[in-house]
Design a protein around this motif. Structure first.
Motif, PDB file in Angstrom:
ATOM      1  N   ALA A  23       0.817  -1.215   0.000  1.00 22.59           N
ATOM      2  CA  ALA A  23       0.000   0.000   0.000  1.00 22.59           C
ATOM      3  C   ALA A  23       0.848   1.262   0.000  1.00 22.59           C
ATOM      4  N   ALA A  24       2.104   1.158   0.422  1.00 28.70           N
ATOM      5  CA  ALA A  24       2.947   2.347   0.516  1.00 28.70           C
ATOM      6  C   ALA A  24       3.269   2.869  -0.880  1.00 28.70           C
ATOM      7  N   PRO A  25       2.926   4.136  -1.146  1.00 24.49           N
ATOM      8  CA  PRO A  25       3.181   4.661  -2.490  1.00 24.49           C
ATOM      9  C   PRO A  25       4.674   4.846  -2.728  1.00 24.49           C
ATOM     10  N   ALA A  26       5.070   4.691  -3.970  1.00 26.70           N
ATOM     11  CA  ALA A  26       6.476   4.944  -4.324  1.00 26.70           C
ATOM     12  C   ALA A  26       6.761   6.425  -4.157  1.00 26.70           C
ATOM     13  N   PRO A  27       7.954   6.779  -3.755  1.00 26.06           N
ATOM     14  CA  PRO A  27       8.271   8.199  -3.586  1.00 26.06           C
ATOM     15  C   PRO A  27       8.197   8.934  -4.917  1.00 26.06           C
ATOM     16  N   ALA A  28       7.773  10.183  -4.836  1.00 26.67           N
ATOM     17  CA  ALA A  28       7.690  11.001  -6.044  1.00 26.67           C
ATOM     18  C   ALA A  28       9.087  11.251  -6.595  1.00 26.67           C
ATOM     19  N   LYS A  29       9.178  11.428  -7.902  1.00 29.46           N
ATOM     20  CA  LYS A  29      10.442  11.764  -8.555  1.00 29.46           C
ATOM     21  C   LYS A  29      10.403  13.234  -8.965  1.00 29.46           C
ATOM     22  N   ILE A  30      11.515  13.923  -8.710  1.00 30.89           N
ATOM     23  CA  ILE A  30      11.562  15.370  -8.926  1.00 30.89           C
ATOM     24  C   ILE A  30      12.739  15.699  -9.837  1.00 30.89           C
ATOM     25  N   SER A  31      12.480  16.480 -10.859  1.00 31.85           N
ATOM     26  CA  SER A  31      13.563  16.915 -11.737  1.00 31.85           C
ATOM     27  C   SER A  31      13.312  18.354 -12.181  1.00 31.85           C
ATOM     28  N   TYR A  32      14.396  18.991 -12.615  1.00 27.80           N
ATOM     29  CA  TYR A  32      14.315  20.381 -13.059  1.00 27.80           C
ATOM     30  C   TYR A  32      15.028  20.515 -14.399  1.00 27.80           C
ATOM     31  N   ASN A  33      14.497  21.348 -15.251  1.00 26.03           N
ATOM     32  CA  ASN A  33      15.190  21.804 -16.455  1.00 26.03           C
ATOM     33  C   ASN A  33      15.360  23.313 -16.338  1.00 26.03           C
ATOM     34  N   VAL A  34      16.589  23.788 -16.482  1.00 30.74           N
ATOM     35  CA  VAL A  34      16.865  25.219 -16.358  1.00 30.74           C
ATOM     36  C   VAL A  34      17.385  25.720 -17.699  1.00 30.74           C
ATOM     37  N   THR A  35      16.732  26.728 -18.242  1.00 34.36           N
ATOM     38  CA  THR A  35      17.148  27.314 -19.516  1.00 34.36           C
ATOM     39  C   THR A  35      17.336  28.822 -19.346  1.00 34.36           C
ATOM     40  N   PHE A  36      18.024  29.427 -20.310  1.00 32.93           N
ATOM     41  CA  PHE A  36      18.352  30.852 -20.225  1.00 32.93           C
ATOM     42  C   PHE A  36      18.056  31.563 -21.552  1.00 32.93           C
ATOM     43  N   PRO A  37      16.810  31.515 -22.038  1.00 30.55           N
ATOM     44  CA  PRO A  37      16.513  32.165 -23.323  1.00 30.55           C
ATOM     45  C   PRO A  37      16.687  33.679 -23.290  1.00 30.55           C
ATOM     46  N   GLU A  38      16.641  34.276 -22.079  1.00 26.59           N
ATOM     47  CA  GLU A  38      16.833  35.719 -21.930  1.00 26.59           C
ATOM     48  C   GLU A  38      17.916  36.016 -20.892  1.00 26.59           C
ATOM     49  N   ALA A  39      19.051  35.358 -21.052  1.00 27.67           N
ATOM     50  CA  ALA A  39      20.144  35.576 -20.108  1.00 27.67           C
ATOM     51  C   ALA A  39      20.577  37.033 -20.084  1.00 27.67           C
ATOM     52  N   GLN A  40      20.576  37.675 -21.258  1.00 24.37           N
ATOM     53  CA  GLN A  40      21.015  39.068 -21.333  1.00 24.37           C
ATOM     54  C   GLN A  40      20.103  39.988 -20.520  1.00 24.37           C
ATOM     55  N   ALA A  41      18.886  39.546 -20.249  1.00 23.88           N
ATOM     56  CA  ALA A  41      17.931  40.326 -19.462  1.00 23.88           C
ATOM     57  C   ALA A  41      17.832  39.797 -18.035  1.00 23.88           C
ATOM     58  N   HIS A  42      18.727  38.850 -17.682  1.00 27.09           N
ATOM     59  CA  HIS A  42      18.891  38.388 -16.299  1.00 27.09           C
ATOM     60  C   HIS A  42      17.801  37.409 -15.841  1.00 27.09           C
ATOM     61  N   TYR A  43      17.328  36.579 -16.771  1.00 28.48           N
ATOM     62  CA  TYR A  43      16.284  35.620 -16.427  1.00 28.48           C
ATOM     63  C   TYR A  43      16.749  34.180 -16.631  1.00 28.48           C
ATOM     64  N   ALA A  44      16.278  33.326 -15.722  1.00 26.33           N
ATOM     65  CA  ALA A  44      16.312  31.881 -15.924  1.00 26.33           C
ATOM     66  C   ALA A  44      14.870  31.395 -16.004  1.00 26.33           C
ATOM     67  N   GLU A  45      14.653  30.373 -16.806  1.00 24.23           N
ATOM     68  CA  GLU A  45      13.345  29.728 -16.837  1.00 24.23           C
ATOM     69  C   GLU A  45      13.506  28.314 -16.299  1.00 24.23           C
ATOM     70  N   VAL A  46      12.654  27.974 -15.338  1.00 22.49           N
ATOM     71  CA  VAL A  46      12.766  26.700 -14.634  1.00 22.49           C
ATOM     72  C   VAL A  46      11.510  25.878 -14.880  1.00 22.49           C
TER      73      VAL A  46
END
Length: 596
Positions: A23-46
């Protein structure tokens, strides 16, 4: 009730355990993708992906502070355009407080959360992104699912244009430098990332690999740094008897003017001035910073006050022991250079004198006890105002001074058998390695007493929890030194204020002439006795203590003439001098202390 046979009982237990595990659920899996389409404007998109959910709702949160920097900084203020979807279908994500978003996940097993982060504050504790690089201070970049701090995660980075390196203590996945993994969020939040084209060099010290990532250029000599940074590492390992890391990363941000550092479990971020490496003082200052932050991998990251772990990422984490966690580290940062033969005896005594002068010239040292300075870091230490100089004292500066006093006390009382090194190793072995928890104030006090061979109630009452003037010569005499005030016989008159280059008052010193007679912060001093102020020191040089002068100020656009009675400048300028004819015990204490 009928008694079950042993075989029937065993069957039921097996059935129950099998059902429970099924009955014990499997632990959730967590991942991130980080991109920088507007690095010149000081943004990251996650993009945050969570799979394996089995709960009616999900809350995702941003930490409000960065461990090691004791101020709530509200990192969530930099998040924009947060949205959630499941398999491409939008679902509602409602912000329920300053750093938390709630998502309805009834019947949903996977969620993707997308958001942008604005990053334009290059410091050791905050993130910065531009076209040249990205520095990700992870507490201000990555949301975490509530209740899943112990869960692992994977971070994939899509670099901007020609970025080709990632410098961090996080492990790679399948050797891919742009894919990293963290076993839990405490590790993720303790592992900043430098991404770009940074200059990287490395060295090894007795089985531990060190990477140094230099951003911003500079006149550093890599081969010289490899040798001297290795000396620092060895001297610090000698204190604790082991290096708990197999690899460690220095991230160095070189700017025109920069400083400071922030420690992490297996890395650190340092701020440096890019031209400082060519001068003896600047180079030694950089190595002192290296020594400070690297010493933290033991003191505070592992040997820590009990309040500093597990972390509460939503609130302040109060402790009265930052004078140990930070102050002792400040004490060791220069002592280590002496022990590593990077600085000489006079260099070190000069550094220690600087700490003493800083403490004794600040009126706040007679107002705020050291333990209170530690506790109030969250509300005062990182929020100074124009009166802070009069009301508080730094647990770094006074903590370093107290570290020296206790070191000399232990060396003297043990006849050179022990030093503060032995206390630090004992506490590290006992609480981090043995009990696997932080220490209390009483436990560290007992550690001091174990090696001093006596109670330190009076010392604590005077110098930790009280406001007694420090008897420096009692402790320095143990090593055949004395403290001398080189300004003791001077009668220099003073207005009792600090001004900037435009003669605008920035601080009015408690009980000084300006304090008593009503000069204010932000007053612009335009004249003294009708003489226009271009060189205030030259004007005052012709006056005497007790003289009354008329100070003309511009206050909020209005002219005021304020009579002020000059007082003696009470600043001290100490030096630590050798005592002539020091006896054998004093010389032995000196040798043990400074490793001469």
């Amino acid at each position: 009730m009928k008694k079950l046979t042993s075989s029937a009982l065993a069957y039921l237990i097996t059935l129950f355990m099998t059902s429970a595990f099924a009955a014990a659920p499997a632990p959730a899996k967590i991942s991130y993708n980080v991109t920088f389409p507007e690095a010149q404007a000081h943004y990251a998109e996650v993009e945050m992906n969570i799979t394996g959910l089995a709960q009616p709702s999900l809350e995702v949160k941003m930490p409000v502070w960065a461990p090691g920097s004791y101020l709530v900084r509200e990192f969530a203020k930099n998040i924009e355009s947060l949205s959630a979807n499941t398999k491409g279908k939008a679902i509602a994500a409602s912000k329920i407080n300053k750093n938390t978003w709630k998502i309805n996940t009834t019947g949903i097993s996977s969620v993707t959360v997308k958001y942008k982060v604005y990053a334009f504050e290059l410091s050791v504790r905050t993130s910065f992104i531009d076209a040249s690089h990205a520095f990700l201070s992870t507490t201000g970049i990555f949301l975490y699912p509530k209740g899943m701090v112990s869960s692992p995660s994977t971070i994939h980075i899509s670099p901007y244009k020609d970025w080709n390196k990632v410098s961090t203590s996080l492990e790679t996945v399948n050797g891919d430098t742009f894919t990293r993994t963290a076993p839990n969020f405490d590790i993720l939040y303790d592992s900043p990332l430098e991404i770009g084209t940074q200059d990287v060099f490395d060295f090894d010290v007795d089985g531990t690999h060190y990477e140094v990532a230099m951003y911003g250029g500079g006149n550093y000599d890599k081969e010289r740094l490899k040798v001297d940074m290795a000396k620092v590492v060895r001297a610090e390992v000698a204190v604790f008897g082991e290096n708990p890391n197999k690899h460690y990363t220095f991230i160095v941000h070189n700017k025109q003017r920069n400083g400071g550092g922030l420690e992490h479990l297996s890395s650190t971020v340092l701020g440096a001035s890019r031209e400082q490496y060519s001068s003896p003082g600047g180079y030694r200052g950089f190595l002192s910073l290296v020594a400070h932050e690297h010493f933290h991998l033991w003191n505070v990251k592992r040997l820590r006050p009990i309040a500093l772990g597990p972390f509460d990422y939503d609130n302040e984490n109060y402790t009265t022991n930052l004078w140990i966690a930070e102050g002792f580290t400040a004490y060791y940062q220069n002592l280590i250079l002496r022990h590593a033969d990077i600085s000489n005896q006079q260099d070190y005594l000069g550094d220690m004198t600087g700490d003493i002068n800083t403490v004794e010239n600040q009126p706040g040292t007679r107002v705020q006890p050291l333990s209170e300075s530690s506790f109030d870091a969250w509300i005062k230490g990182y929020r100074p105002n124009e009166n802070s100089y009069n009301t508080g004292i730094s647990y770094y500066d006074k903590g370093a001074v107290v570290g020296m006093l206790l070191d000399l006390e232990i060396i003297n009382d043990s006849n050179g058998k022990f030093s503060l090194d032995d206390v630090m190793k004992y506490m590290y072995d006992t609480y981090y390695k043995g009990k696997k928890r932080g220490y209390t104030d009483a436990e560290f006090k007992a550690g001091f007493e174990k090696f001093a061979g006596k109670k330190l109630d009076d010392f604590y009452a005077k110098y930790i929890n009280g406001l007694d003037a420090i008897d420096y010569n009692k402790y320095l005499n143990y090593a055949g030194y004395k403290l001398v005030d080189n300004l003791a016989d001077t009668q220099e008159p003073s207005l009792g204020v600090f001004t900037n280059s435009r003669k605008i008052i920035t601080t009015v010193l408690r009980d000084g002439a300006g304090w008593v007679d009503g000069l204010n912060v932000n007053d612009e001093i335009t004249a003294i006795d009708d003489t226009p102020v271009t060189d205030m020191a030259a004007i005052l040089k012709g006056k005497k203590v007790g003289d009354k002068v008329n100070v003309t100020v511009n206050r909020d656009g209005q002219r005021f003439v304020i009579p002020v009675t000059l007082q003696r400048n009470n600043n001290v300028k100490y030096s630590i001098n050798e005592i002539e004819g020091a006896n054998a015990k004093q010389l032995a204490v000196r040798k043990k202390w400074l490793k001469l």
